[in-house]
Design an enzyme around this catalytic site. Structure first.
Site, short mmCIF file in Angstrom:
data_model
loop_
_atom_site.label_atom_id
_atom_site.label_comp_id
_atom_site.label_asym_id
_atom_site.label_seq_id
_atom_site.Cartn_x
_atom_site.Cartn_y
_atom_site.Cartn_z
N HIS A 1 31.40 28.40 -28.56
CA HIS A 1 31.65 29.22 -27.37
C HIS A 1 31.14 28.48 -26.14
CE1 HIS A 1 27.50 30.23 -28.31
NE2 HIS A 1 27.37 30.91 -27.19
N ASP B 1 24.18 26.60 -23.21
CA ASP B 1 23.32 25.98 -24.22
C ASP B 1 24.12 25.41 -25.40
OD1 ASP B 1 23.76 28.78 -24.73
OD2 ASP B 1 22.21 28.75 -26.27
N HIS B 2 25.46 25.58 -25.36
CA HIS B 2 26.30 25.03 -26.42
C HIS B 2 27.25 23.95 -25.92
CE1 HIS B 2 25.18 28.21 -29.43
NE2 HIS B 2 24.70 28.72 -28.30
N HIS C 1 19.30 28.57 -34.29
CA HIS C 1 19.42 29.29 -33.01
C HIS C 1 18.30 30.34 -32.91
CE1 HIS C 1 21.31 31.52 -29.66
NE2 HIS C 1 21.96 30.40 -29.41
N HIS D 1 29.01 29.16 -23.67
CA HIS D 1 27.70 29.30 -23.02
C HIS D 1 27.06 27.92 -22.87
CE1 HIS D 1 27.09 33.85 -23.96
NE2 HIS D 1 27.55 33.66 -22.73
N ASP E 1 26.97 31.92 -32.07
CA ASP E 1 26.31 33.12 -31.56
C ASP E 1 27.15 34.36 -31.83
OD1 ASP E 1 24.74 31.12 -30.62
OD2 ASP E 1 24.60 31.88 -28.57
ZN LIG Z 1 23.39 30.22 -27.71
#
Ligand SMILES: [Zn+2]
Ligand SMILES: [Zn+2]
EC number: 3.1.26.11
Lengths: 305, 305
Positions: B63, B67-68, B270, B65, B212
């Protein structure tokens, strides 16, 4: 003032050096920290310092190469968790910086909690406050790349309290009046000349930071008389041709500029990963032959000014 | 197969855990390495492994976001220095991934040396090769977030060489014919039934990776019978409400899914930075109460399958 080198490598991160970022802490002077460049993992490097992201209120980008900007989206996002809503941030950078940031934040569904201002820069006087001026100059790097000259304004001298007292003038609001006016007439008619009761003004310091650039003798004027001069040194002295081909500088070229510009102190950074940390003695020695007050930055090196 | 957890933290990098990236090495099977997510400083984490960026030929983004994905521009740029011109890379990710990459590369004046293909994904069968199939499923994370189910195809059994020899059939091109055809007639008229001279087929393995997501019992079908199931566990068991509010899962919810889906092994990753490494024994124990064959990943943990 305190300068922390968060990343001192060139182009690619290595195990020894991260890509570029420099923090200029002026906590005592202004209660502000400024960041120059923000390569990938700058927020990770900050975890190993005492610098709080929320204290960083100005961020200057020298140029748009990835090793100087890819840490921006992460730094900006993470700052939301630490800075709350009341700590604005201004970013100064070359054309394209706004689109880069807005695209990354939008596509990652990121909403910052604090006000962000983005200013695309041109040559000249970039900003002026009560205490400080920042000038920019275009360098020679193939893509638009800017140097920054940060000039602290001179501060008026301190009131000579002991001298006032020994002249029979006791502490009170009158002290503020004397400090603020060229001359003041006391109740008894005595005229006090400020000039006689103020110490020497405190000379402001000048810091020049040149991002990626080919050596140019013409940069001398811009960095003239800097108390601290930070310059890239991607290559060692024997690689002048290679350096010029890639729009970079050598250690001795940076030293020559420091000498010609009458700087007080030179710090070299942006060192190619072809040079390992254990080779830095020789790398430094080459530069010192030209300009003796030279230092080579390592990641997390801190210098006081 | 070997799974390397390059980053195992949630949201923000900490000194203990970097943000998300998982490498699936299939060097023996396919001579390929696949990367799942690419948080900031994934290229830095790779420096501490033996994985060569040029060997990574497929990159899956769960996804969008930060942090990815914030490590993507740096990983892609640096890969140019190591991969040369002949190592194509395909990126599979949610809508927006193309614009994110193209914007970052364009604005940083980056030209990749290798062919890059970007595929925006939908639910269903994402790709199929001779050896492997990859399926995707939309999870429950507020923004489009995908899980991946990687299914290795069964491999035909090996030729039983000793049995052939003891039946007087000597090695030669005939062995290939026997392997490739249901039956073969020898020169002397003997009919050889392949079925008699081939060992058991080698069962392909299944790995499921859910990025996530909030816990959903309905994810059971998608990850059913996985040999290895990798699931996020942002929170501990007592934070189910918080987890659901933030579209994340707890350690015990992940374990429940592993149990219900009849998986063989569960690895949790995670993990929120609120949980320090020294608290992981308890964190793991909670999950093991539900599904005993559970592990918690640390940064640079390597698992063999
Ligand atoms: Zn995340
Ligand atoms: Zn650079």
């Amino acid at each position: 003032m305190e300068i922390t080198f968060l990343g001192t490598g060139a182009g690619l991160p290595s195990k020894e050096r991260n890509v570029t970022a420099i923090a200029l802490s002026m906590l005592q002077e202004l209660n502000e920290v400024w960041l120059f460049d923000c390569g990938e993992a700058t927020q990770h490097q900050l975890l190993h310092t005492t610098i709080k992201p929320g204290k960083i209120n100005k961020l200057f980008i020298t140029h748009m190469h990835g090793d100087h900007i890819y840490g921006l989206p992460g730094f900006l996002s993470s700052r939301s968790f630490q800075a709350g809503t009341d700590r604005p941030l201004t970013i100064y950078g070359p054309e394209g910086i706004r689109e880069f940031i807005q695209s990354a934040l939008k596509l990652s569904y990121t909403r910052l909690t604090y006000p962000l201002t983005i200013i695309e820069i041109k040559e000249g006087l970039l900003l002026e406050t009560e205490a400080i001026k920042v000038y920019t100059k275009k360098l020679a790097h193939g893509v638009p790349s800017y140097g920054f000259r940060i000039v602290e304004k001179d501060k008026p001298g301190e009131l000579l309290v002991e001298k006032l007292k020994s002249n029979g003038i006791r502490p009170g609001p009158i002290y503020g009046e004397i400090k603020d006016n060229p001359s003041v007439t006391l109740e008894d008619g005595t005229i006090i000349d400020r000039h006689d009761f103020i110490g020497h003004p405190k000379k402001g310091r000048t810091i020049s930071i040149l991002g990626d650039t080919k050596y140019q003798a013409a940069h001398k004027e811009f960095v003239n008389n800097s108390d601290l001069f930070i310059h890239e040194a991607t290559f060692a002295a024997d690689k002048e041709t290679l350096a010029a081909d890639y729009f970079h500088s050598t250690n001795t070229q940076a030293a020559q500029l420091a000498l010609d510009a009458n700087c007080k102190q030179l710090i070299l950074t942006h060192i190619s990963s072809r040079y390992r940390l254990q080779e830095m003695d020789q790398f430094l020695e080459e530069a010192k032959q030209v300009f003796s007050n030279t230092f080579v930055a390592k990641d997390l090196s801190v210098f006081q000014l």
